[in-house]
Design a protein around this motif. Sequence first.
Motif, PDB file in Angstrom:
ATOM      1  N   CYS A 209       1.101   1.948   9.588  1.00 31.36           N
ATOM      2  CA  CYS A 209       2.297   1.418   8.925  1.00 31.36           C
ATOM      3  C   CYS A 209       2.326   1.770   7.436  1.00 31.36           C
ATOM      4  CB  CYS A 209       2.361  -0.101   9.103  1.00 31.36           C
ATOM      5  SG  CYS A 209       2.637  -0.626  10.813  1.00 31.36           S
ATOM      6  N   ALA A 210       1.172   1.809   6.787  1.00 28.96           N
ATOM      7  CA  ALA A 210       1.141   2.178   5.369  1.00 28.96           C
ATOM      8  C   ALA A 210       1.587   3.627   5.185  1.00 28.96           C
ATOM      9  CB  ALA A 210      -0.271   1.975   4.809  1.00 28.96           C
ATOM     10  N   TRP A 211       1.125   4.529   6.064  1.00 29.52           N
ATOM     11  CA  TRP A 211       1.574   5.920   6.005  1.00 29.52           C
ATOM     12  C   TRP A 211       3.076   6.014   6.232  1.00 29.52           C
ATOM     13  CZ3 TRP A 211       0.571  10.779   4.712  1.00 29.52           C
ATOM     14  CH2 TRP A 211      -0.731  11.130   4.391  1.00 29.52           C
ATOM     15  N   MET A 212       3.577   5.264   7.186  1.00 25.65           N
ATOM     16  CA  MET A 212       5.002   5.301   7.470  1.00 25.65           C
ATOM     17  C   MET A 212       5.811   4.755   6.294  1.00 25.65           C
ATOM     18  SD  MET A 212       7.111   3.390  10.467  1.00 25.65           S
ATOM     19  CE  MET A 212       6.783   1.843   9.616  1.00 25.65           C
ATOM     20  N   MET A 213       5.366   3.646   5.698  1.00 22.85           N
ATOM     21  CA  MET A 213       6.076   3.061   4.569  1.00 22.85           C
ATOM     22  C   MET A 213       6.015   3.978   3.353  1.00 22.85           C
ATOM     23  SD  MET A 213       7.506   0.327   5.563  1.00 22.85           S
ATOM     24  CE  MET A 213       8.080  -0.170   3.940  1.00 22.85           C
ATOM     25  N   LYS A 214       4.910   4.700   3.197  1.00 21.07           N
ATOM     26  CA  LYS A 214       4.814   5.665   2.102  1.00 21.07           C
ATOM     27  C   LYS A 214       5.888   6.733   2.242  1.00 21.07           C
ATOM     28  CE  LYS A 214       2.995   9.570   0.093  1.00 21.07           C
ATOM     29  NZ  LYS A 214       3.357  10.985   0.345  1.00 21.07           N
ATOM     30  N   GLY A 215       6.049   7.254   3.447  1.00 23.62           N
ATOM     31  CA  GLY A 215       7.103   8.238   3.675  1.00 23.62           C
ATOM     32  C   GLY A 215       8.484   7.660   3.465  1.00 23.62           C
ATOM     33  N   PHE A 216       8.682   6.399   3.800  1.00 20.78           N
ATOM     34  CA  PHE A 216       9.990   5.775   3.606  1.00 20.78           C
ATOM     35  C   PHE A 216      10.281   5.563   2.125  1.00 20.78           C
ATOM     36  CE2 PHE A 216      13.119   2.419   3.491  1.00 20.78           C
ATOM     37  CZ  PHE A 216      13.989   2.778   4.508  1.00 20.78           C
ATOM     38  N   PHE A 217       9.286   5.096   1.372  1.00 24.81           N
ATOM     39  CA  PHE A 217       9.487   4.884  -0.067  1.00 24.81           C
ATOM     40  C   PHE A 217       9.732   6.209  -0.790  1.00 24.81           C
ATOM     41  CE2 PHE A 217       6.962   0.816   0.492  1.00 24.81           C
ATOM     42  CZ  PHE A 217       8.061   0.003   0.313  1.00 24.81           C
ATOM     43  N   ASP A 218       9.187   7.298  -0.255  1.00 24.25           N
ATOM     44  CA  ASP A 218       9.443   8.603  -0.863  1.00 24.25           C
ATOM     45  C   ASP A 218      10.917   8.980  -0.819  1.00 24.25           C
ATOM     46  OD1 ASP A 218       6.810   8.965  -1.522  1.00 24.25           O
ATOM     47  OD2 ASP A 218       6.325  10.217   0.217  1.00 24.25           O
TER      48      ASP A 218
ATOM     49  N   THR B 134       0.832  -1.205   0.000  1.00 26.42           N
ATOM     50  CA  THR B 134       0.000   0.000   0.000  1.00 26.42           C
ATOM     51  C   THR B 134       0.866   1.254   0.000  1.00 26.42           C
ATOM     52  OG1 THR B 134      -1.725  -1.169   1.233  1.00 26.42           O
ATOM     53  CG2 THR B 134      -1.818   1.239   1.208  1.00 26.42           C
ATOM     54  N   GLY B 135       1.874   1.268   0.848  1.00 26.44           N
ATOM     55  CA  GLY B 135       2.762   2.429   0.895  1.00 26.44           C
ATOM     56  C   GLY B 135       3.490   2.651  -0.414  1.00 26.44           C
ATOM     57  N   TYR B 136       3.909   1.573  -1.071  1.00 29.69           N
ATOM     58  CA  TYR B 136       4.608   1.707  -2.355  1.00 29.69           C
ATOM     59  C   TYR B 136       3.669   2.225  -3.436  1.00 29.69           C
ATOM     60  CZ  TYR B 136       7.338   0.430  -6.482  1.00 29.69           C
ATOM     61  OH  TYR B 136       8.022   0.458  -7.675  1.00 29.69           O
ATOM     62  N   ALA B 137       2.445   1.706  -3.456  1.00 32.15           N
ATOM     63  CA  ALA B 137       1.479   2.151  -4.467  1.00 32.15           C
ATOM     64  C   ALA B 137       1.153   3.628  -4.299  1.00 32.15           C
ATOM     65  CB  ALA B 137       0.209   1.307  -4.379  1.00 32.15           C
ATOM     66  N   VAL B 138       0.933   4.062  -3.070  1.00 29.05           N
ATOM     67  CA  VAL B 138       0.604   5.461  -2.828  1.00 29.05           C
ATOM     68  C   VAL B 138       1.795   6.366  -3.124  1.00 29.05           C
ATOM     69  CG1 VAL B 138      -0.074   7.118  -1.048  1.00 29.05           C
ATOM     70  CG2 VAL B 138      -1.176   4.887  -1.142  1.00 29.05           C
ATOM     71  N   SER B 139       3.002   5.864  -2.897  1.00 25.13           N
ATOM     72  CA  SER B 139       4.199   6.668  -3.110  1.00 25.13           C
ATOM     73  C   SER B 139       4.565   6.803  -4.584  1.00 25.13           C
ATOM     74  CB  SER B 139       5.381   6.037  -2.355  1.00 25.13           C
ATOM     75  OG  SER B 139       6.591   6.700  -2.649  1.00 25.13           O
ATOM     76  N   ARG B 140       4.319   5.769  -5.384  1.00 24.83           N
ATOM     77  CA  ARG B 140       4.846   5.745  -6.741  1.00 24.83           C
ATOM     78  C   ARG B 140       3.809   5.971  -7.839  1.00 24.83           C
ATOM     79  NH1 ARG B 140       9.188   6.016  -4.384  1.00 24.83           N
ATOM     80  NH2 ARG B 140      11.069   4.838  -4.949  1.00 24.83           N
ATOM     81  N   PHE B 141       2.551   5.650  -7.614  1.00 28.26           N
ATOM     82  CA  PHE B 141       1.582   5.638  -8.705  1.00 28.26           C
ATOM     83  C   PHE B 141       0.485   6.678  -8.490  1.00 28.26           C
ATOM     84  CE2 PHE B 141       3.116   1.204  -8.311  1.00 28.26           C
ATOM     85  CZ  PHE B 141       3.781   1.114  -9.520  1.00 28.26           C
ATOM     86  N   ARG B 142      -0.096   7.083  -9.594  1.00 30.75           N
ATOM     87  CA  ARG B 142      -1.277   7.942  -9.588  1.00 30.75           C
ATOM     88  C   ARG B 142      -2.461   7.104 -10.048  1.00 30.75           C
ATOM     89  NH1 ARG B 142      -0.111  13.389  -9.266  1.00 30.75           N
ATOM     90  NH2 ARG B 142       2.108  13.944  -9.495  1.00 30.75           N
ATOM     91  N   PHE B 143      -3.523   7.112  -9.292  1.00 28.90           N
ATOM     92  CA  PHE B 143      -4.688   6.305  -9.634  1.00 28.90           C
ATOM     93  C   PHE B 143      -5.927   6.965  -9.047  1.00 28.90           C
ATOM     94  CE2 PHE B 143      -2.597   4.626  -5.879  1.00 28.90           C
ATOM     95  CZ  PHE B 143      -3.606   4.609  -4.923  1.00 28.90           C
ATOM     96  N   PRO B 144      -7.096   6.692  -9.619  1.00 29.39           N
ATOM     97  CA  PRO B 144      -8.326   7.292  -9.099  1.00 29.39           C
ATOM     98  C   PRO B 144      -8.575   6.879  -7.646  1.00 29.39           C
ATOM     99  CG  PRO B 144      -8.682   6.342 -11.279  1.00 29.39           C
ATOM    100  CD  PRO B 144      -7.325   5.895 -10.840  1.00 29.39           C
ATOM    101  N   GLY B 145      -8.923   7.828  -6.837  1.00 32.24           N
ATOM    102  CA  GLY B 145      -9.188   7.553  -5.432  1.00 32.24           C
ATOM    103  C   GLY B 145      -7.964   7.552  -4.542  1.00 32.24           C
ATOM    104  N   LYS B 146      -6.820   7.984  -5.081  1.00 33.03           N
ATOM    105  CA  LYS B 146      -5.594   7.977  -4.282  1.00 33.03           C
ATOM    106  C   LYS B 146      -5.710   8.904  -3.079  1.00 33.03           C
ATOM    107  CE  LYS B 146      -0.689   9.223  -4.507  1.00 33.03           C
ATOM    108  NZ  LYS B 146       0.431   9.645  -5.384  1.00 33.03           N
ATOM    109  N   ARG B 147      -6.180  10.117  -3.308  1.00 34.63           N
ATOM    110  CA  ARG B 147      -6.318  11.058  -2.196  1.00 34.63           C
ATOM    111  C   ARG B 147      -7.323  10.553  -1.166  1.00 34.63           C
ATOM    112  NH1 ARG B 147      -4.837  16.212  -1.412  1.00 34.63           N
ATOM    113  NH2 ARG B 147      -3.997  16.264  -3.536  1.00 34.63           N
ATOM    114  N   GLY B 148      -8.427   9.964  -1.648  1.00 33.76           N
ATOM    115  CA  GLY B 148      -9.416   9.410  -0.722  1.00 33.76           C
ATOM    116  C   GLY B 148      -8.837   8.275   0.114  1.00 33.76           C
ATOM    117  N   LEU B 149      -8.004   7.435  -0.517  1.00 31.24           N
ATOM    118  CA  LEU B 149      -7.364   6.346   0.221  1.00 31.24           C
ATOM    119  C   LEU B 149      -6.435   6.879   1.303  1.00 31.24           C
ATOM    120  CD1 LEU B 149      -6.636   3.367   0.647  1.00 31.24           C
ATOM    121  CD2 LEU B 149      -4.943   3.602  -1.197  1.00 31.24           C
TER     122      LEU B 149
END
Length: 292
Positions: A169-178, A107-122
Amino acid sequence: MTTLTPTRGRRAARTPRLRGQRSPLASVALHVTLIITSVIAVFPVLWVLLTSLKPAKYATTTDFFKETTFVNYTNLIKDTEFVTWFGNSVLVAGLSTVLGVFVSATTGYAVSRFRFPGKRGLMWTLLITQMFPVAVLIVPIYNIMATLGLLNQPAGLVITYLTISVPFCAWMMKGFFDTIPREIDESGQVDGLTPFGTFWRLVLPLAKPGLAVTAFYSFITAWGEVAYASAFMVGDENLTLAGGLQKFVNQYGAQWGPMTAASVLIAIPAALVFLFAQKHLVTGMSAGAVKG
């Protein structure tokens, strides 16, 4: 030629204090504060350990080293379902850790790397779900698990603990993948790797500190949780350690010997997981907070 001599009584020039250098008084105060804080932190743990080594007649006294015995541990293992509770907790915590790491990392990798519909809502959903206290969610989650037939099942607890650990953890992993350069993903695409192949073979090995923090948080969430484990699981053969400990406390008193012995044994796996992930905890948490 007249020789100049220093005037008697003139005060010697003081050596300038370096920036950041503490005075002796400040140093003493700091060390005293640290000692007091350490004693306060260690005292409850030491009390539990020493109480577990005392006979029942000395359980509530300060005679810690009088008639030291391991009878509380032997009785705990022989006369209770502690081994069954321990196995249930290992199963639930192990599955929660493995699934929590996988779901949070992907989840963190997807949010960090990709653009997709509903990303902001997720992202908002992951953030908002962390604002609800555990007590508020027990009833709705209980009703959902009852509808799905997952009450008194390890799977129900695993799913429940994932709802607690994954958003954070998904939020934390998103920041790490960034913090990992996107050029690594581009090099994987040039080599013909799929997005998941790039994530699995190139990016994930660089995210070990973040994975260690995620694994530690997921394990501790499942290992030490009490409210859901007590509400969702009944029967000695289905209880986890959190529910099993309540068997030693009733309206007439508490069995301090078995309860403190169980507390010591419960703390050992958590301490081992902490020691395993310790070297990655500071790096993972600080990196995950950079661009979270």
